[in-house]
Design a protein around this motif. Structure first.
Motif, short mmCIF file in Angstrom:
data_model
loop_
_atom_site.label_atom_id
_atom_site.label_comp_id
_atom_site.label_asym_id
_atom_site.label_seq_id
_atom_site.Cartn_x
_atom_site.Cartn_y
_atom_site.Cartn_z
N CYS A 240 50.30 69.18 16.41
CA CYS A 240 49.77 68.20 15.45
C CYS A 240 48.88 67.18 16.14
O CYS A 240 47.83 66.78 15.61
CB CYS A 240 50.92 67.51 14.72
N HIS B 192 47.60 75.40 8.13
CA HIS B 192 48.33 75.92 6.98
C HIS B 192 48.86 77.33 7.25
O HIS B 192 49.97 77.68 6.82
CB HIS B 192 47.45 75.91 5.73
N THR C 261 55.65 71.78 18.16
CA THR C 261 55.07 71.39 16.88
C THR C 261 54.38 70.03 16.95
O THR C 261 53.26 69.86 16.44
CB THR C 261 56.17 71.34 15.80
N ARG D 280 57.52 78.86 8.23
CA ARG D 280 58.45 78.73 7.12
C ARG D 280 59.42 79.90 7.06
O ARG D 280 60.55 79.77 6.57
CB ARG D 280 57.67 78.63 5.81
N LYS E 118 51.91 76.82 9.32
CA LYS E 118 53.01 76.28 8.49
C LYS E 118 53.64 77.39 7.66
O LYS E 118 54.87 77.51 7.57
CB LYS E 118 52.48 75.18 7.59
N SER F 13 52.29 79.67 17.41
CA SER F 13 52.25 78.24 17.64
C SER F 13 51.57 77.91 18.96
O SER F 13 50.74 76.98 19.05
CB SER F 13 53.67 77.67 17.61
#
Length: 333
Positions: free
Chosen positions: A172, A194, A168, A201, A197, A294
């Protein structure tokens, strides 16, 4: 003498040191079981230097014997040796179908791991139809080795935090660099972030933890008539098993695309790998879409920070990654 920082210049100086005749005679030749190196020639060459702060060397002796060494600039040297030693002693040695390189020694004062090489041809050779390995059978055998590792009770090292195993932080960082390199792509970058994300979740909280390889790529898997051997265990830690399987298919498919391989063949290889692997470790399926998504975004942001939209490679790489993201996020196991 021990190097502390992984600069290219420092590794270069250490390479000169560990390829000297006196060093080889004192530390390398005794690994062959001989008492003296007098009259025996040795050719020391670098076989891998990818700029990661580690070098892999081969010591080839005139009598045909070979020893490999890996030079580190960080704490991974001791960890890698410990992982190989534990696996070798607990089911991944010469008498097993599933193997790792035989660890010979760790020299802490040099941050150097000594090991024997593995036999066979890499699965990667099958991507372009070369060598003696069929791609589909090769990935199935790679899946069996991984399943054997993930089903074992071995646990070495601290469990990997979820944010680290999903990469992660790296995603970023690459997002920021990609946005800085191509401001006109910021809306797309944010939309993709987004999406990730929202996807993560829903990642199930209770998932299995196994000993992972950490960098499970087709180039690291070697197939011979008698064994399946896997190298490069520097990043092996307890983590979600989906990490290894997602990394394998991501790298395999990207390599196939870059090599011009028919993507239908790559999709067939993906299905063969996942079918074989998940038949052995079915509980890994729950995390696979999240890790795959990811890792693809990490790859996409990496290419976007290196290339500009006017580059002739831009559109094909962009289209490929967007298709892969859609596949990963919608996969049904």
């Amino acid at each position: 003498m021990k190097h502390s920082e992984g600069t290219k210049e420092e590794l270069g100086r250490w390479k000169l040191h560990i390829t000297r005749h006196d060093f080889i005679g004192q530390y390398i030749y005794p690994m062959l079981g001989a008492k003296s190196s007098n009259g025996v020639e040795c050719e020391a060459t670098v076989v891998q230097d990818t700029g990661t702060g580690r070098l892999t060397l081969r010591y080839y002796f005139g009598d045909g014997k070979t020893i490999y060494a890996k030079l580190y600039s960080d704490e991974l040297g001791a960890h890698s040796y410990r992982v190989m030693k534990e696996l070798w002693d607990r089911g991944f040695g010469y008498d097993s179908l599933y193997q790792v390189p035989e660890p010979l020694a760790f020299l802490p004062e040099h941050n150097l791991v000594l090991m024997r090489g593995v036999g066979g041809a890499p699965v990667g050779a099958a991507l372009n139809g070369g060598g003696s390995i069929d791609l589909i059978e090769g990935v199935r055998q790679a899946a069996r080795w991984l399943g054997f590792l993930h089903r074992s009770s071995i646990r070495i090292g601290e469990p990997e935090p979820e944010w680290d195993s999903l990469k992660t932080f790296r995603v970023c960082v690459r997002l920021i660099k990609a946005a800085a390199a191509g401001p006109e792509q910021r809306s797309l970058l944010l939309d993709l972030m987004h999406l990730l994300k929202d996807k993560i979740r829903n990642l199930p909280e209770k998932r299995p933890i196994v000993q992972t390889h950490g960098r499970y790529h087709h180039e690291h898997v070697f197939i011979s008539p008698s064994a399946i051997a896997v190298i490069d265990l520097d990043r092996s830690r307890p983590s979600d098993p989906a990490k290894d399987s997602a990394e394998f298919v991501r790298v395999l498919r990207l390599s196939a695309f870059k090599s011009g391989v028919d993507m239908n063949r790559a999709r067939e290889a993906t299905s063969a790998f996942l079918q074989e692997y998940l038949s052995q470790v079915p509980e890994a399926a729950q995390g696979l879409p999240y890790y795959w998504s990811s890792f693809i975004l990490l790859s996409l942001f990496g290419f976007m920070k290196r290339f500009r939209s006017g580059d002739p490679r831009w559109q094909s790489l962009m289209d490929f990654h967007l298709r892969e993201i859609e596949q990963a996020m919608e996969i049904r196991i």
